[in-house]
Design a protein around this motif. Structure first.
Motif: not given
Length: 397
Positions: A18-26, A278-285, A327-332
């Protein structure tokens, strides 16, 4: 005792996507170039996919068509070219030399050999004749700047000659020299597709000489392309990497070693990320919705897709050739599909058992209204519709 591989679970993989493919609003992008850079390449087999994939990720999607046409045809900061798996992609111009050296040259050698073999089977002229036609065609393009295949054939009549292709097979057909030769020249990096005839959804293109780019070492180019793709799509399995690139497994493994990729664990076995990732990546807000087109680079990004596409949804969303529809996406994750009706309205449907809840449905509806708004009077019909595309869009009665 060796250190255990870090496990990256489904939730984190979706957060990365979601973050890297620019799908999150932010995370929405400011330009088509930013979108293409984030995704490495946009699928270009269906011209509308390029625009719809960009529009779904722009902070201001109303500017999608104007900005994308500028990037493709005025600034030439994006280039449509043949690359992985004999497929047409749109790359950032800075990455075309990497794509060419890492992938296109191997495809090009097969394409030229196949063309000459098919011509020889039916007694068509030989390689010397084809080389003469090629050089003449490139000279015409240099003079005209851009031209359709028909316009090129008026200047070089030998392009009109036809011969049987795949003789004796169920898909035997008559092909013109122009259709096969331009494809070969495209994979060889000599020509690119230019401005389309008609609107941005048109599949008829003019051709132009390819922009000059440096000739790179194949191994170094493969390492760079894989590094870029893993940064956008990691973790990915070896099978994912081999499928996306179309390379031999030995080339994939060599490139992984060359970039110092790190092995991690995902559900189903080992996978790879770039060094330092390798470190953990947090999800969008907040969770977000997106309506992505058929053949979108995110939907088509991995061979193993169960972590974002439930197996029970595949029959409705994937056609017999393996092409993913709208496709319809929701939360990744993919939760359904959509289509545009003949009256211009957007029709969408959630397919996951139990639904997605009111918040998600409201967000999906907002995305659908936004897409309807920037499309205006344009009607988009996918070139490779999946079963649900046909049903929702009313393409088949």
């Amino acid at each position: 005792m060796s250190q255990a591989r870090r496990h990256i679970g489904v939730a984190e993989r979706r957060a990365r996507l979601v973050a890297r493919h620019r799908l999150a609003a932010e995370a929405r992008a400011g330009s088509p170039e930013e979108v293409a850079d984030a995704l490495v390449a946009l699928h270009g087999s269906d011209p509308a996919t390029v625009y719809l994939a960009i529009g779904a990720r722009l902070a201001e999607p109303a500017a999608t068509v104007a900005q994308t046409e500028r990037a493709l045809y005025a600034d030439r900061s994006l280039v449509r070219m043949h690359a992985m798996r004999h497929t047409v992609f749109v790359f950032p111009t800075a990455l075309t030399a990497v794509a060419h050296a890492s992938t296109s040259l191997t495809v090009a050698a097969r394409e030229r050999a196949s063309l000459l073999k098919n011509m020889a089977k039916v007694g068509a002229p030989d390689a010397v004749w084809l080389k003469e036609v090629e050089e003449s065609t490139l000279a015409v393009l240099a003079r005209l700047g851009e031209a359709t295949a028909a316009e090129l054939a008026r200047e070089e009549p030998r392009l009109r000659e036809r011969f049987a292709h795949s003789v004796g097979k169920p898909y035997e057909a008559m092909h013109s020299v122009s259709s096969r030769l331009l494809r070969v020249l495209g994979t060889e990096g000599k020509v690119v597709r230019g401005r389309p005839l008609g609107s941005w959804t048109s599949s008829q293109f003019r051709w132009a000489l390819a922009p000059e780019h440096p000739e790179l070492d194949g191994g170094e180019a493969r390492a760079e392309l894989l590094r870029r793709w893993l940064a956008a799509c990691g973790p990915a399995t070896e099978e994912d990497l081999k499928w996306w690139t179309g390379w031999r497994v030995s080339d994939v493994r060599h490139a992984l070693r060359a970039i110092g990729a790190r092995e991690v664990a995902v559900d189903g076995g080992p996978a790879y990320v770039t060094a330092g990732d390798e470190e953990e990546v947090a999800g969008p807000a907040e969770p977000s919705a997106a309506l992505l087109p058929g053949l979108d680079p995110t939907s088509m990004g991995w061979l193993r897709r169960d972590w974002y596409l439930a197996p029970e949804l595949r029959g409705a969303l994937i056609d017999r050739a393996g092409n993913i529809g709208a496709t319809v996406w929701w939360d990744g994750r993919i939760v359904g599909g959509w289509a545009q009706r003949a009256d211009g309205e957007m029709e969408w449907r959630v397919l996951v058992e139990g639904g997605v809840g009111r918040e998600a449905e409201a967000a999906i509806e907002r995305s659908a209204r936004q897409l309807r708004s920037w499309l205006g009077d344009t009607r988009v019909r996918p070139r490779f519709p999946a079963p649900l595309d046909k049903e929702l869009g009313g393409y088949v009665k």
